[in-house]
Design a protein around this motif. Structure first.
Motif, PDB file in Angstrom:
ATOM      1  N   MET A   1       0.854  -1.194   0.000  1.00  0.00           N
ATOM      2  CA  MET A   1       0.000   0.000   0.000  1.00  0.00           C
ATOM      3  C   MET A   1       0.886   1.239   0.000  1.00  0.00           C
ATOM      4  N   HIS A   2       0.588   2.190  -0.884  1.00  0.00           N
ATOM      5  CA  HIS A   2       1.384   3.403  -0.986  1.00  0.00           C
ATOM      6  C   HIS A   2       0.488   4.611  -0.762  1.00  0.00           C
ATOM      7  N   ARG A   3       0.843   5.424   0.214  1.00  0.00           N
ATOM      8  CA  ARG A   3       0.069   6.627   0.481  1.00  0.00           C
ATOM      9  C   ARG A   3       0.534   7.761  -0.420  1.00  0.00           C
ATOM     10  N   SER A   4      -0.420   8.603  -0.822  1.00  0.00           N
ATOM     11  CA  SER A   4      -0.118   9.688  -1.739  1.00  0.00           C
ATOM     12  C   SER A   4       0.548  10.847  -1.015  1.00  0.00           C
ATOM     13  N   THR A   5       1.449  11.545  -1.722  1.00  0.00           N
ATOM     14  CA  THR A   5       1.979  12.817  -1.270  1.00  0.00           C
ATOM     15  C   THR A   5       1.380  13.875  -2.187  1.00  0.00           C
ATOM     16  N   GLU A   6       1.975  15.070  -2.210  1.00  0.00           N
ATOM     17  CA  GLU A   6       1.451  16.114  -3.094  1.00  0.00           C
ATOM     18  C   GLU A   6       1.481  15.638  -4.537  1.00  0.00           C
ATOM     19  N   GLU A   7       0.397  15.886  -5.272  1.00  0.00           N
ATOM     20  CA  GLU A   7       0.258  15.331  -6.615  1.00  0.00           C
ATOM     21  C   GLU A   7       0.264  16.420  -7.685  1.00  0.00           C
ATOM     22  N   THR A   8       0.879  16.094  -8.826  1.00  0.00           N
ATOM     23  CA  THR A   8       0.937  16.987  -9.978  1.00  0.00           C
ATOM     24  C   THR A   8       0.436  16.242 -11.201  1.00  0.00           C
ATOM     25  N   PRO A   9      -0.572  16.763 -11.918  1.00  0.00           N
ATOM     26  CA  PRO A   9      -1.046  16.069 -13.122  1.00  0.00           C
ATOM     27  C   PRO A   9       0.057  15.958 -14.166  1.00  0.00           C
ATOM     28  N   GLY A  48      16.661  -7.533 -16.515  1.00  0.00           N
ATOM     29  CA  GLY A  48      17.650  -6.498 -16.759  1.00  0.00           C
ATOM     30  C   GLY A  48      17.259  -5.420 -17.750  1.00  0.00           C
ATOM     31  N   TYR A  49      15.984  -5.373 -18.144  1.00  0.00           N
ATOM     32  CA  TYR A  49      15.531  -4.313 -19.056  1.00  0.00           C
ATOM     33  C   TYR A  49      14.907  -3.196 -18.210  1.00  0.00           C
ATOM     34  N   HIS A  50      15.553  -2.037 -18.193  1.00  0.00           N
ATOM     35  CA  HIS A  50      15.144  -0.973 -17.284  1.00  0.00           C
ATOM     36  C   HIS A  50      14.614   0.266 -17.993  1.00  0.00           C
ATOM     37  N   ALA A  51      14.362   0.182 -19.297  1.00  0.00           N
ATOM     38  CA  ALA A  51      13.816   1.327 -20.036  1.00  0.00           C
ATOM     39  C   ALA A  51      12.294   1.326 -19.973  1.00  0.00           C
ATOM     40  N   ALA A  52      11.764   0.967 -18.824  1.00  0.00           N
ATOM     41  CA  ALA A  52      10.319   0.932 -18.591  1.00  0.00           C
ATOM     42  C   ALA A  52      10.090   1.214 -17.112  1.00  0.00           C
ATOM     43  N   PRO A  53       8.941   1.763 -16.745  1.00  0.00           N
ATOM     44  CA  PRO A  53       8.667   1.976 -15.326  1.00  0.00           C
ATOM     45  C   PRO A  53       8.615   0.644 -14.576  1.00  0.00           C
ATOM     46  N   ARG A  54       8.889   0.700 -13.278  1.00  0.00           N
ATOM     47  CA  ARG A  54       8.784  -0.487 -12.433  1.00  0.00           C
ATOM     48  C   ARG A  54       7.514  -0.384 -11.603  1.00  0.00           C
ATOM     49  N   PRO A  55       6.691  -1.412 -11.559  1.00  0.00           N
ATOM     50  CA  PRO A  55       5.451  -1.347 -10.780  1.00  0.00           C
ATOM     51  C   PRO A  55       5.736  -1.456  -9.281  1.00  0.00           C
ATOM     52  N   LEU A  56       5.022  -0.636  -8.494  1.00  0.00           N
ATOM     53  CA  LEU A  56       5.224  -0.598  -7.039  1.00  0.00           C
ATOM     54  C   LEU A  56       3.957  -0.950  -6.269  1.00  0.00           C
ATOM     55  N   GLY A  57       2.949  -1.444  -6.967  1.00  0.00           N
ATOM     56  CA  GLY A  57       1.730  -1.861  -6.269  1.00  0.00           C
ATOM     57  C   GLY A  57       0.556  -0.934  -6.526  1.00  0.00           C
ATOM     58  N   ILE A  58      -0.363  -0.912  -5.582  1.00  0.00           N
ATOM     59  CA  ILE A  58      -1.607  -0.148  -5.670  1.00  0.00           C
ATOM     60  C   ILE A  58      -1.696   0.769  -4.454  1.00  0.00           C
ATOM     61  N   ASP A  59      -2.127   2.020  -4.654  1.00  0.00           N
ATOM     62  CA  ASP A  59      -2.202   2.941  -3.512  1.00  0.00           C
ATOM     63  C   ASP A  59      -3.555   2.857  -2.816  1.00  0.00           C
ATOM     64  N   GLU A  60      -3.730   3.698  -1.793  1.00  0.00           N
ATOM     65  CA  GLU A  60      -4.948   3.631  -0.970  1.00  0.00           C
ATOM     66  C   GLU A  60      -6.198   4.071  -1.723  1.00  0.00           C
ATOM     67  N   ARG A  61      -6.029   4.701  -2.905  1.00  0.00           N
ATOM     68  CA  ARG A  61      -7.170   5.109  -3.720  1.00  0.00           C
ATOM     69  C   ARG A  61      -7.414   4.142  -4.873  1.00  0.00           C
ATOM     70  N   GLY A  62      -6.711   3.010  -4.860  1.00  0.00           N
ATOM     71  CA  GLY A  62      -6.924   1.995  -5.877  1.00  0.00           C
ATOM     72  C   GLY A  62      -6.223   2.273  -7.186  1.00  0.00           C
ATOM     73  N   ARG A  63      -5.244   3.170  -7.178  1.00  0.00           N
ATOM     74  CA  ARG A  63      -4.505   3.481  -8.397  1.00  0.00           C
ATOM     75  C   ARG A  63      -3.206   2.680  -8.434  1.00  0.00           C
ATOM     76  N   GLU A  64      -2.754   2.351  -9.638  1.00  0.00           N
ATOM     77  CA  GLU A  64      -1.459   1.693  -9.739  1.00  0.00           C
ATOM     78  C   GLU A  64      -0.360   2.699  -9.435  1.00  0.00           C
ATOM     79  N   VAL A  65       0.739   2.203  -8.887  1.00  0.00           N
ATOM     80  CA  VAL A  65       1.893   3.030  -8.550  1.00  0.00           C
ATOM     81  C   VAL A  65       3.082   2.527  -9.359  1.00  0.00           C
ATOM     82  N   LEU A  66       3.719   3.445 -10.084  1.00  0.00           N
ATOM     83  CA  LEU A  66       4.874   3.125 -10.919  1.00  0.00           C
ATOM     84  C   LEU A  66       6.006   4.084 -10.598  1.00  0.00           C
TER      85      LEU A  66
END
Length: 263
Positions: A1-9, A48-66
């Motif tokens: 679970m990842h809590r949000s900090t200040e967000e920028t669109p 070993g392919y790192h030219a893509a975002p890494r997934p970090l799970g889902i936050d408390e609002r149900g959004r994916e975290v990358l």
């Protein structure tokens, strides 16, 4: 679970509604495809392919975290970064490395992909939107990251490559981005050489450049007729006309592309 900090669109990708930056992460709406996409991205980093975002799970609002990719997309104002042949070749190798990295990926048994245009006889999980609006480049560190993986799904190497060539080589009728014919042909050769495409696939790629480009026009036309967004808006704002013009431009130069790739 990842809590949000200040967000920028964020507005870098082609479809970016609801996408925000929070600290060093990106938060995006999820869908049925999200678990499969996260499995794909996890696999890429594991091999070993790192030219893509890494997934970090889902936050408390149900959004994916990358993981957040610093820099800015190439489209529309930074296309000149690909003018040097070595930079265009670097990108082609990045795409080849992705296709090689995904070759031994086994999707989850319940994978629910959403590629917008189905492809017959798929041989990989393709990105399906390898385009300047989905390539983030951080110039100070020379870090290149491909974003917007939500449309990944069964496809082919050549399907992905034909689409990428249209955007990155700039095979377009638009005079603001079009190169002179000889230069466009030379850039296509540079791109395909760096990808290390063999002769049979070079022959197959040439007509696919037109087919893949026209497929986007037809997709937007059909989705607009259904009122499906964001595609209907893209159609109303002229994207369909651009894809149709580009398909005609590419088809008219079939002999030029063939000579460039095979001679």
């Amino acid at each position: 679970m990842h809590r949000s900090t200040e967000e920028t669109p964020l507005t870098g990708g082609n479809v970016s509604a609801g996408v925000v930056r929070a600290g060093d992460t990106v938060r995006r709406p999820t869908g049925p495809w999200t678990p499969a996409v996260h499995a794909l991205l996890t696999h890429l980093h594991a091999v070993g392919y790192h030219a893509a975002p890494r997934p970090l799970g889902i936050d408390e609002r149900g959004r994916e975290v990358l993981t957040f990719a610093p820099g800015a997309t190439l489209w529309p104002d930074r296309m000149g970064l690909l003018d040097p042949a070595d930079r265009l070749a670097h990108l082609a190798r990045l795409i080849r490395d992705y296709h090689d990295a995904v070759a031994d990926f086994t999707p989850p048994p319940d994978a629910d992909w959403r590629p917008i245009i189905p492809v017959e006889n798929p041989d990989i999980i393709a990105h399906h939107d390898l385009a300047p609006w989905n390539l983030v480049v951080d110039e100070p560190t020379d870090t290149w990251t491909i974003i917007d993986w939500d449309g990944a799904g069964p496809g082919t190497r050549l399907w992905d490559l034909a689409y990428a060539a249209r955007g990155f080589v700039q095979l377009t009728a638009n005079p603001a981005y079009r190169h002179p014919d000889r230069l466009a042909a030379a850039r296509l050769r540079t791109f395909v050489d760096a990808y290390r495409l063999d002769e049979p696939d070079r022959r197959a790629l040439v007509p696919l450049l037109t087919t893949r480009t026209r497929a986007m026009h037809d997709f937007l036309r059909d989705q607009a007729a259904l009122g499906a967004e964001p595609w209907a808006t893209h159609w109303r704002t002229g994207h369909g006309d651009a894809w149709r013009s580009d398909a005609a431009y590419v088809e008219e130069r079939t002999a030029l592309w063939t000579a460039a790739l095979l001679d």
